[in-house]
Design a protein around this motif. Structure first.
Motif, PDB file in Angstrom:
ATOM      1  N   LEU A  17      34.074  30.450  27.700  1.00  0.00           N
ATOM      2  CA  LEU A  17      35.084  31.007  28.587  1.00  0.00           C
ATOM      3  C   LEU A  17      36.223  30.017  28.832  1.00  0.00           C
ATOM      4  CD1 LEU A  17      32.847  32.848  31.212  1.00  0.00           C
ATOM      5  CD2 LEU A  17      33.868  33.742  29.108  1.00  0.00           C
ATOM      6  N   THR A  18      35.906  28.734  28.849  1.00  0.00           N
ATOM      7  CA  THR A  18      36.940  27.717  29.010  1.00  0.00           C
ATOM      8  C   THR A  18      37.914  27.751  27.842  1.00  0.00           C
ATOM      9  OG1 THR A  18      35.367  26.295  30.186  1.00  0.00           O
ATOM     10  CG2 THR A  18      37.364  25.260  29.343  1.00  0.00           C
ATOM     11  N   LEU A  19      37.380  27.778  26.630  1.00  0.00           N
ATOM     12  CA  LEU A  19      38.240  27.828  25.440  1.00  0.00           C
ATOM     13  C   LEU A  19      39.026  29.137  25.388  1.00  0.00           C
ATOM     14  CD1 LEU A  19      35.893  26.256  22.741  1.00  0.00           C
ATOM     15  CD2 LEU A  19      37.858  25.203  23.858  1.00  0.00           C
ATOM     16  N   ALA A  20      38.409  30.228  25.830  1.00  0.00           N
ATOM     17  CA  ALA A  20      39.117  31.511  25.846  1.00  0.00           C
ATOM     18  C   ALA A  20      40.315  31.451  26.784  1.00  0.00           C
ATOM     19  CB  ALA A  20      38.164  32.626  26.266  1.00  0.00           C
ATOM     20  N   SER A  21      40.149  30.812  27.945  1.00  0.00           N
ATOM     21  CA  SER A  21      41.269  30.691  28.879  1.00  0.00           C
ATOM     22  C   SER A  21      42.355  29.779  28.327  1.00  0.00           C
ATOM     23  CB  SER A  21      40.775  30.165  30.229  1.00  0.00           C
ATOM     24  OG  SER A  21      40.376  28.807  30.165  1.00  0.00           O
ATOM     25  N   LEU A  22      41.966  28.761  27.583  1.00  0.00           N
ATOM     26  CA  LEU A  22      42.960  27.875  26.976  1.00  0.00           C
ATOM     27  C   LEU A  22      43.711  28.561  25.844  1.00  0.00           C
ATOM     28  CD1 LEU A  22      41.020  24.472  26.914  1.00  0.00           C
ATOM     29  CD2 LEU A  22      42.911  25.129  28.433  1.00  0.00           C
ATOM     30  N   ALA A  23      43.075  29.543  25.224  1.00  0.00           N
ATOM     31  CA  ALA A  23      43.743  30.286  24.150  1.00  0.00           C
ATOM     32  C   ALA A  23      44.826  31.213  24.688  1.00  0.00           C
ATOM     33  CB  ALA A  23      42.711  31.093  23.364  1.00  0.00           C
ATOM     34  N   THR A  80      33.118  38.683  28.679  1.00  0.00           N
ATOM     35  CA  THR A  80      33.022  38.067  27.363  1.00  0.00           C
ATOM     36  C   THR A  80      34.226  37.145  27.177  1.00  0.00           C
ATOM     37  OG1 THR A  80      34.293  39.843  26.329  1.00  0.00           O
ATOM     38  CG2 THR A  80      31.882  40.110  26.454  1.00  0.00           C
ATOM     39  N   ALA A  81      34.187  36.354  26.130  1.00  0.00           N
ATOM     40  CA  ALA A  81      35.319  35.468  25.840  1.00  0.00           C
ATOM     41  C   ALA A  81      36.598  36.285  25.635  1.00  0.00           C
ATOM     42  CB  ALA A  81      35.010  34.618  24.615  1.00  0.00           C
ATOM     43  N   THR A  82      36.465  37.409  24.950  1.00  0.00           N
ATOM     44  CA  THR A  82      37.631  38.267  24.725  1.00  0.00           C
ATOM     45  C   THR A  82      38.193  38.783  26.046  1.00  0.00           C
ATOM     46  OG1 THR A  82      36.747  38.965  22.583  1.00  0.00           O
ATOM     47  CG2 THR A  82      38.464  40.337  23.564  1.00  0.00           C
ATOM     48  N   GLY A  83      37.313  39.221  26.929  1.00  0.00           N
ATOM     49  CA  GLY A  83      37.742  39.722  28.219  1.00  0.00           C
ATOM     50  C   GLY A  83      38.406  38.644  29.061  1.00  0.00           C
ATOM     51  N   MET A  84      37.860  37.432  29.011  1.00  0.00           N
ATOM     52  CA  MET A  84      38.442  36.342  29.790  1.00  0.00           C
ATOM     53  C   MET A  84      39.826  35.987  29.260  1.00  0.00           C
ATOM     54  SD  MET A  84      38.163  34.393  32.346  1.00  0.00           S
ATOM     55  CE  MET A  84      36.431  34.428  32.814  1.00  0.00           C
ATOM     56  N   ARG A  85      39.954  35.925  27.938  1.00  0.00           N
ATOM     57  CA  ARG A  85      41.271  35.625  27.360  1.00  0.00           C
ATOM     58  C   ARG A  85      42.296  36.675  27.802  1.00  0.00           C
ATOM     59  NH1 ARG A  85      41.648  36.692  21.204  1.00  0.00           N
ATOM     60  NH2 ARG A  85      41.384  38.766  22.135  1.00  0.00           N
ATOM     61  N   ASP A  86      41.914  37.925  27.775  1.00  0.00           N
ATOM     62  CA  ASP A  86      42.840  38.993  28.147  1.00  0.00           C
ATOM     63  C   ASP A  86      43.198  38.917  29.628  1.00  0.00           C
ATOM     64  OD1 ASP A  86      42.683  39.817  25.538  1.00  0.00           O
ATOM     65  OD2 ASP A  86      41.253  41.451  25.932  1.00  0.00           O
ATOM     66  N   ARG A  87      42.212  38.629  30.470  1.00  0.00           N
ATOM     67  CA  ARG A  87      42.463  38.523  31.897  1.00  0.00           C
ATOM     68  C   ARG A  87      43.443  37.390  32.208  1.00  0.00           C
ATOM     69  NH1 ARG A  87      40.588  42.366  35.780  1.00  0.00           N
ATOM     70  NH2 ARG A  87      38.657  43.280  34.997  1.00  0.00           N
TER      71      ARG A  87
END
Length: 478
Positions: A3-9, A113-120
């Motif tokens: 989730l950390t990497l997803a937010s950084l993306a 999910t990582a995808t959901g976190m990135r989108d949020r």
């Protein structure tokens, strides 16, 4: 981590200008990079000769050459402008230590999910999902009481937390990087060393990050403090608990004292140094500048030896662990909060060091001098705040300009000589400033106990019919 990497993306800061290094510090099973991550992401393994967060962060920094070092915990979710908010400051100055705003969520499992976190994060709705959470109360109180650290002075480093923090690489390396021996509290210890190099600490409220779950330091506060205390106390002279135990010697002293003994009589040097070593501030290091090469083995003169004073000083202090012999004035030790320059023959009071450093902290001063004291050898005492002079040097001030710049940035404080030095013919002790109040209190106590004694005598006479009162009076007269 996912989730950390997803937010950084999903950061607003350009991805091609950001490099992300994930450090595997002995994870079992070994870490594997997830598919959703920033475009420049690498996985490195921390060297096997160490362990812990300090060791891991240092390994990560050494794996990259980026001009700005930013640490982010692996259980953090960074809001969209998190990295951008950090980097804006480092484009303005190269001596800043920036911290983000950490919000603690109730549980590490967000259900995303990582995808959901990135989108949020990307659409700005992460806060709605993760909730307001809680911040560290003590950090919030410090920021509020110091106008966002603007009036925090030498204590600003205390809120430097590693969950989200950034500095320029040059500043990070000049401070010595992370201490790999620190298994807990490594961020605070680094913050202290950054402050000693003249760093300015900046809390950036826009750089919001959600910590997924409560950290160990919050969940097990008392145990965490107990574990970290000796490690911090040895390295941080500013540690409050250490100041409560002044009769100790530590890895990093509180004050470096420099005494120039060249051409000075043994009697003057020993009088000054003994007064300092016997004072009420024990965690000092005394560096004696002298011609120690003249202390040669073999046959030499005694009382008529041209180097007799050099030999006597050397012999007098060679077994004292707090004394070092140096050939020339040493450069300031960046880890020591204060440097005190003392002229031999200046006999200080037992509380001189405490009075000088206390005045410096109370007034927020970078330099403390005595009133009517001259310059050079005529200057009996001179106290320099290491952090203040480090910042002045960093800003390009030459040797002749530093005092003025320190006075401008931090302040100059003048003290009366009799607050620090013993005048000729005086004893080393001074009456306390509130001596009259203490005398009146003692007199009141004396009267109270006299009345209490008389009350008991009357009671004894009543109980014994006067038989024991004569005995008591005889004992008192005797």
């Amino acid at each position: 981590m996912d989730l950390t990497l997803a937010s950084l993306a999903a950061q607003s800061y350009p991805g091609h200008l950001m490099e992300v290094v994930v450090v595997d510090d002995g994870s079992e099973p070994a870490l594997v990079l997830p598919p959703i991550r920033p475009e420049n992401t690498r996985l490195v393994t921390a060297p096997a000769h160490g362990w812990g967060p300090g060791h891991a962060v240092q390994a990560g920094v050494e794996a990259t050459e980026a001009p700005v070092v930013m640490r982010l915990d692996a259980d953090m979710v960074a809001d969209r402008e998190h990295v951008e908010a950090h980097l804006r400051w480092h484009h303005l100055a190269d001596y800043l230590a920036v911290t983000g705003r950490v919000v603690f969520t109730d549980a590490p499992d967000t259900g995303l999910t990582a995808t959901g976190m990135r989108d949020r994060v990307e659409d700005g709705s992460a806060a709605d999902f993760l909730g307001p959470g809680n911040t560290m109360e003590w950090v919030s109180e410090v920021l509020e009481s110091t106008d966002g650290l603007r009036t925090a002075g030498h204590r600003a480093w205390e809120v430097f937390t590693g969950a989200t923090a950034s500095v320029r690489r040059e500043l990070f390396e000049s401070a010595g990087g992370m201490d790999p021996a620190m298994a807990m509290g490594e961020d605070s210890e680094l913050g202290y060393r950054l402050s000693q190099r003249g760093a300015v600490f900046v809390p950036e409220p826009v750089a919001v990050g959600w910590h997924l779950g409560c950290p160990t330091t919050e969940r097990r506060g008392a145990a965490a403090v107990r574990f970290g205390r000796p490690f911090k106390e040895n390295r941080i002279p500013r540690q409050g608990s250490r100041r409560d135990s002044p009769r100790r010697t530590w890895q990093v002293p509180f004050v470096d004292v420099v005494v120039d003994t060249v051409g000075r009589r043994f009697d003057d040097v020993s009088e000054t140094v003994d007064a300092l070593l016997g004072g009420d501030t024990a965690d000092i290091r005394v560096r004696l500048v002298g011609e120690w090469g003249r202390v040669t083995p073999g046959r030499h003169g005694t009382v008529d030896d041209p180097a007799v004073d050099v030999r006597l000083v050397h012999e007098n202090y060679r077994c004292e662990p707090r004394v070092e012999f140096v050939e020339s004035e040493p450069a300031p030790d960046p880890d020591v909060p204060f440097r005190l320059m003392v002229s031999p023959g200046s006999l200080s009071r037992p509380g001189a060091v405490r009075a000088l450093t206390g005045a410096a902290d109370r007034e927020g001063a970078g330099l403390v001098l005595l009133r009517s004291a001259g310059r050079g050898r005529g200057e009996a005492l001179r106290l320099e705040r290491t952090a203040a002079f480090a910042r002045a040097r960093h800003l390009g001030a030459g040797a002749g300009e530093r005092d003025a710049l320190v006075a401008q940035l931090w302040g100059l404080h003048l003290m009366d000589r009799d607050e620090v030095l013993i005048a000729h013919g005086e004893s080393g002790e001074r009456p306390p400033k509130d001596w009259h109040k203490k005398m009146l209190k003692a007199e009141r106590n004396e009267e109270r106990w006299r009345m209490e004694a008389e009350r008991w005598e009357r009671r004894i006479r009543a109980l014994t019919g006067g038989r024991l009162s004569r005995l008591l009076l005889a004992v008192r007269r005797g």
